[in-house]
Motif scaffolding. Structure first.
Motif, PDB file in Angstrom:
ATOM      1  N   ALA A   1       0.826  -1.211   0.000  1.00 31.16           N
ATOM      2  CA  ALA A   1       0.000   0.000   0.000  1.00 31.16           C
ATOM      3  C   ALA A   1       0.859   1.259   0.000  1.00 31.16           C
ATOM      4  O   ALA A   1       0.562   2.234  -0.701  1.00 31.16           O
ATOM      5  N   VAL A   2       1.943   1.245   0.778  1.00 33.09           N
ATOM      6  CA  VAL A   2       2.834   2.410   0.848  1.00 33.09           C
ATOM      7  C   VAL A   2       3.503   2.655  -0.501  1.00 33.09           C
ATOM      8  O   VAL A   2       3.570   3.797  -0.978  1.00 33.09           O
ATOM      9  N   VAL A   3       3.990   1.606  -1.128  1.00 33.10           N
ATOM     10  CA  VAL A   3       4.678   1.760  -2.414  1.00 33.10           C
ATOM     11  C   VAL A   3       3.734   2.337  -3.467  1.00 33.10           C
ATOM     12  O   VAL A   3       4.133   3.162  -4.294  1.00 33.10           O
ATOM     13  N   GLN A   4       2.474   1.941  -3.422  1.00 31.97           N
ATOM     14  CA  GLN A   4       1.504   2.453  -4.395  1.00 31.97           C
ATOM     15  C   GLN A   4       1.233   3.946  -4.203  1.00 31.97           C
ATOM     16  O   GLN A   4       0.810   4.630  -5.135  1.00 31.97           O
ATOM     17  N   LEU A   5       1.512   4.448  -3.012  1.00 32.61           N
ATOM     18  CA  LEU A   5       1.315   5.882  -2.764  1.00 32.61           C
ATOM     19  C   LEU A   5       2.459   6.729  -3.310  1.00 32.61           C
ATOM     20  O   LEU A   5       2.290   7.921  -3.556  1.00 32.61           O
ATOM     21  N   LEU A   6       3.617   6.125  -3.482  1.00 29.37           N
ATOM     22  CA  LEU A   6       4.812   6.877  -3.850  1.00 29.37           C
ATOM     23  C   LEU A   6       4.901   7.078  -5.358  1.00 29.37           C
ATOM     24  O   LEU A   6       4.416   6.259  -6.142  1.00 29.37           O
ATOM     25  N   ALA A   7       5.579   8.164  -5.743  1.00 27.18           N
ATOM     26  CA  ALA A   7       5.841   8.401  -7.160  1.00 27.18           C
ATOM     27  C   ALA A   7       6.832   7.367  -7.670  1.00 27.18           C
ATOM     28  O   ALA A   7       7.631   6.821  -6.904  1.00 27.18           O
ATOM     29  N   GLY A   8       6.788   7.087  -8.969  1.00 28.84           N
ATOM     30  CA  GLY A   8       7.643   6.064  -9.572  1.00 28.84           C
ATOM     31  C   GLY A   8       9.109   6.197  -9.217  1.00 28.84           C
ATOM     32  O   GLY A   8       9.728   5.238  -8.719  1.00 28.84           O
ATOM     33  N   PRO A   9       9.745   7.368  -9.415  1.00 29.85           N
ATOM     34  CA  PRO A   9      11.170   7.514  -9.094  1.00 29.85           C
ATOM     35  C   PRO A   9      11.485   7.274  -7.619  1.00 29.85           C
ATOM     36  O   PRO A   9      12.471   6.614  -7.281  1.00 29.85           O
ATOM     37  N   THR A  10      10.634   7.803  -6.724  1.00 33.71           N
ATOM     38  CA  THR A  10      10.863   7.625  -5.285  1.00 33.71           C
ATOM     39  C   THR A  10      10.755   6.154  -4.904  1.00 33.71           C
ATOM     40  O   THR A  10      11.590   5.620  -4.168  1.00 33.71           O
ATOM     41  N   ALA A  11       9.728   5.490  -5.409  1.00 33.63           N
ATOM     42  CA  ALA A  11       9.535   4.069  -5.115  1.00 33.63           C
ATOM     43  C   ALA A  11      10.690   3.243  -5.674  1.00 33.63           C
ATOM     44  O   ALA A  11      11.190   2.324  -5.012  1.00 33.63           O
ATOM     45  N   ALA A  12      11.128   3.574  -6.891  1.00 34.64           N
ATOM     46  CA  ALA A  12      12.214   2.823  -7.527  1.00 34.64           C
ATOM     47  C   ALA A  12      13.508   2.940  -6.728  1.00 34.64           C
ATOM     48  O   ALA A  12      14.214   1.943  -6.528  1.00 34.64           O
ATOM     49  N   GLU A  13      13.821   4.143  -6.263  1.00 36.98           N
ATOM     50  CA  GLU A  13      15.045   4.349  -5.489  1.00 36.98           C
ATOM     51  C   GLU A  13      14.995   3.581  -4.169  1.00 36.98           C
ATOM     52  O   GLU A  13      16.002   2.987  -3.748  1.00 36.98           O
ATOM     53  N   ALA A  14      13.848   3.590  -3.514  1.00 34.02           N
ATOM     54  CA  ALA A  14      13.712   2.874  -2.239  1.00 34.02           C
ATOM     55  C   ALA A  14      13.786   1.366  -2.447  1.00 34.02           C
ATOM     56  O   ALA A  14      14.484   0.659  -1.706  1.00 34.02           O
ATOM     57  N   ILE A  15      13.083   0.869  -3.451  1.00 32.53           N
ATOM     58  CA  ILE A  15      13.070  -0.570  -3.710  1.00 32.53           C
ATOM     59  C   ILE A  15      14.456  -1.058  -4.099  1.00 32.53           C
ATOM     60  O   ILE A  15      14.853  -2.179  -3.757  1.00 32.53           O
ATOM     61  N   SER A  16      15.238  -0.225  -4.792  1.00 33.65           N
ATOM     62  CA  SER A  16      16.600  -0.605  -5.192  1.00 33.65           C
ATOM     63  C   SER A  16      17.505  -0.840  -3.988  1.00 33.65           C
ATOM     64  O   SER A  16      18.533  -1.514  -4.101  1.00 33.65           O
ATOM     65  N   GLU A  17      17.128  -0.278  -2.830  1.00 37.73           N
ATOM     66  CA  GLU A  17      17.920  -0.456  -1.615  1.00 37.73           C
ATOM     67  C   GLU A  17      17.622  -1.774  -0.910  1.00 37.73           C
ATOM     68  O   GLU A  17      18.349  -2.177   0.000  1.00 37.73           O
ATOM     69  N   LEU A  18      16.545  -2.454  -1.305  1.00 37.18           N
ATOM     70  CA  LEU A  18      16.188  -3.737  -0.706  1.00 37.18           C
ATOM     71  C   LEU A  18      16.999  -4.857  -1.328  1.00 37.18           C
ATOM     72  O   LEU A  18      17.628  -4.702  -2.376  1.00 37.18           O
ATOM     73  N   GLU A  19      16.988  -6.021  -0.694  1.00 39.42           N
ATOM     74  CA  GLU A  19      17.619  -7.196  -1.267  1.00 39.42           C
ATOM     75  C   GLU A  19      16.814  -7.640  -2.490  1.00 39.42           C
ATOM     76  O   GLU A  19      15.590  -7.443  -2.540  1.00 39.42           O
ATOM     77  N   PRO A  20      17.471  -8.226  -3.514  1.00 42.06           N
ATOM     78  CA  PRO A  20      16.771  -8.612  -4.748  1.00 42.06           C
ATOM     79  C   PRO A  20      15.530  -9.463  -4.522  1.00 42.06           C
ATOM     80  O   PRO A  20      14.503  -9.258  -5.183  1.00 42.06           O
ATOM     81  N   GLU A  21      15.603 -10.407  -3.577  1.00 44.92           N
ATOM     82  CA  GLU A  21      14.431 -11.259  -3.337  1.00 44.92           C
ATOM     83  C   GLU A  21      13.273 -10.457  -2.753  1.00 44.92           C
ATOM     84  O   GLU A  21      12.103 -10.733  -3.054  1.00 44.92           O
TER      85      GLU A  21
END
Length: 453
Positions: free
Chosen positions: A50-70
């Motif tokens: 739900a949180v990711v869907q609230l974020l703009a594409g670039p912001t979400a992409a940068e945050a998700i890139s910090e997570l582990e690939p799985e």
């Protein structure tokens, strides 16, 4: 997670529950991507989506890139197609490729079809390389200019392409066939006269790595030459991508983690273990090692059994069995650590290997003489027998010298067999030294007792 982030996490949960999405969006948009990723990791799966869907594409992409690939794969596949496309298109090609590597072919294909054609092509290219190679960790988002361009033209190209590039600190120079011919820094480009051709200010013979080079070697190159990024070329010298220092840091962490787990006789897969999950994956990973070492240690028991008559003749010898085995094991582990690190970092290679083995053997002799003398005197006073002291002291001296030699030599042999030197783990080398330390101990005892009595 620090106190400030804990407070942000609590606010996030409250705002989600109260459906105050505008306030939540504003709160999270002020976070650094790494901090936002940490908040996402602490949320329940449904709240995270739900949180990711609230974020703009670039912001979400940068945050998700910090997570582990799985974790990236799990999150992106839970999103609606439109949201997933927006995020994947904004992710760097190398991060997206790591994400797709975690998916089964059917899901990966479906998500690739959602992406813009250019981004999808870059990801497919990266997926074609080995995961632990330079090609597998490189990004295709870089700035490359033709050698005949002027500094002014190169700066103009840099303005257009830098926003989508992974890094713009280096500008790579290519010829008409896109082969790497030079490199220059952003500073060198800016201070050059506008009409000067790039070929006149570039540095020729730039440091580069091959697409199939192992990631560990790539990390060594970046470390050796103090680079922020290193270009990656193919067999024809064509520039295929770059590996940036942030990816190198990830490689160093990954390789260090792998070596530490192997040195402890534990599977590196356990680094991904869910602490609240089932214990059976860890049990299955550890049991083969433990069973193997268990049966190997029976050889030591057989050696002791063989010398039972000797122990019956001089019971005092039994007092020092654990000291003898433990001392040899500790000495071998020290030498093993030095050699494995040297081999892993590339600091020890070729003739240097034998210099290290010889050095460790001499160290073993010196510490053996000191420790042997100390233990020998202790044994003689304790049991009131100089012969017990002689046996114990001499055996410990020889055992420490041999243990140092074995600890430094075993990783070399394992590497020559094409295996990772870290496989020569502490438990493995300690079990081996247990056996030969008992052989040395009781052989010396047998010789001395037969000579004296």
């Amino acid at each position: 997670m620090n106190q400030e982030l804990i407070g942000t996490l609590d606010q996030t949960i409250v705002l989600l529950q109260q459906h105050r999405f505008d306030e939540l969006r504003e709160l999270l948009s002020e976070l650094h991507p790494a901090d936002l990723a940490e908040v996402l990791q602490e949320l329940e799966e449904e709240d995270r989506t739900a949180v990711v869907q609230l974020l703009a594409g670039p912001t979400a992409a940068e945050a998700i890139s910090e997570l582990e690939p799985e974790e990236q794969a799990e999150l992106v596949t839970a999103l609606p197609p439109a949201q997933a496309k927006a995020i994947l298109d904004e992710m760097s090609a190398d991060d997206a490729a790591d994400l797709f590597a975690e998916l089964d072919p059917e899901k990966a294909g479906a998500l690739l079809d959602l992406m813009a054609q250019e981004e999808a092509t870059d990801v497919r290219e990266l997926l074609g390389f080995r995961e632990d190679s330079a090609g597998g960790i490189m990004t295709t988002e870089f700035v490359a200019v033709q050698a005949h361009r002027t500094a002014a033209e190169a700066i103009e190209q840099l303005r257009r392409e830098a926003p989508s590039a992974e890094t713009a600190y280096y500008v790579y120079v290519i010829d008409a066939q896109e082969r790497l011919v030079g490199v220059l820094s952003l500073r060198e480009l800016i201070v050059a006269p506008p009409e000067t051709e790039v070929r006149a200010i570039m540095r020729t013979n730039p440091v580069s790595v091959h697409v199939n080079e192992d990631q560990e070697e790539v990390a060594r190159v970046v470390q050796k030459y103090n680079l922020l990024a290193v270009p990656v070329v193919d067999d024809q010298g064509i520039l295929r991508g770059i590996v940036t220092v942030d990816d190198v840091i990830d490689v160093l962490e990954e390789e260090a983690t792998e070596d530490i787990y192997r040195a402890g006789g534990v599977s590196e897969a356990e680094s991904e273990t869910d602490l609240e999950g089932a214990i059976w994956p860890s049990v299955r990973a550890r049991l083969p090692w433990l069973l193997g070492l268990l049966f190997l240690s029976l050889v030591t028991g057989k050696v002791i059994e063989h010398y039972t008559p000797l122990l019956n003749q001089l019971v005092a010898l039994a007092t020092f069995i654990t000291t003898m085995a433990g001392g040899a094991g500790n000495a071998a582990t020290q030498a093993l650590t030095v050699m494995v690190r040297g081999l892993a970092t590339g600091e020890v290679e070729g003739r240097q290997v034998w210099l290290v083995v010889w050095r460790e053997t001499r160290i073993g002799l010196v510490v053996g003489l000191v420790c042997g003398a100390a233990l020998g005197v202790t044994a003689a006073v304790w049991h009131g027998s100089p012969w017990v002291g002689l046996i114990v002291g001499l055996a410990l001296t020889i055992n420490l010298m041999l243990a140092k030699a074995a600890g430094s030599l075993v990783p070399v042999i394992i590497q020559r067999l094409g295996l990772d030197p870290a496989v020569a783990s502490g438990p493995f080398i300690a079990t081996i030294t247990d056996t030969f330390s008992m052989l040395v101990y009781f052989t010396i005892a047998s010789l001395v007792l037969h000579a004296v009595f």
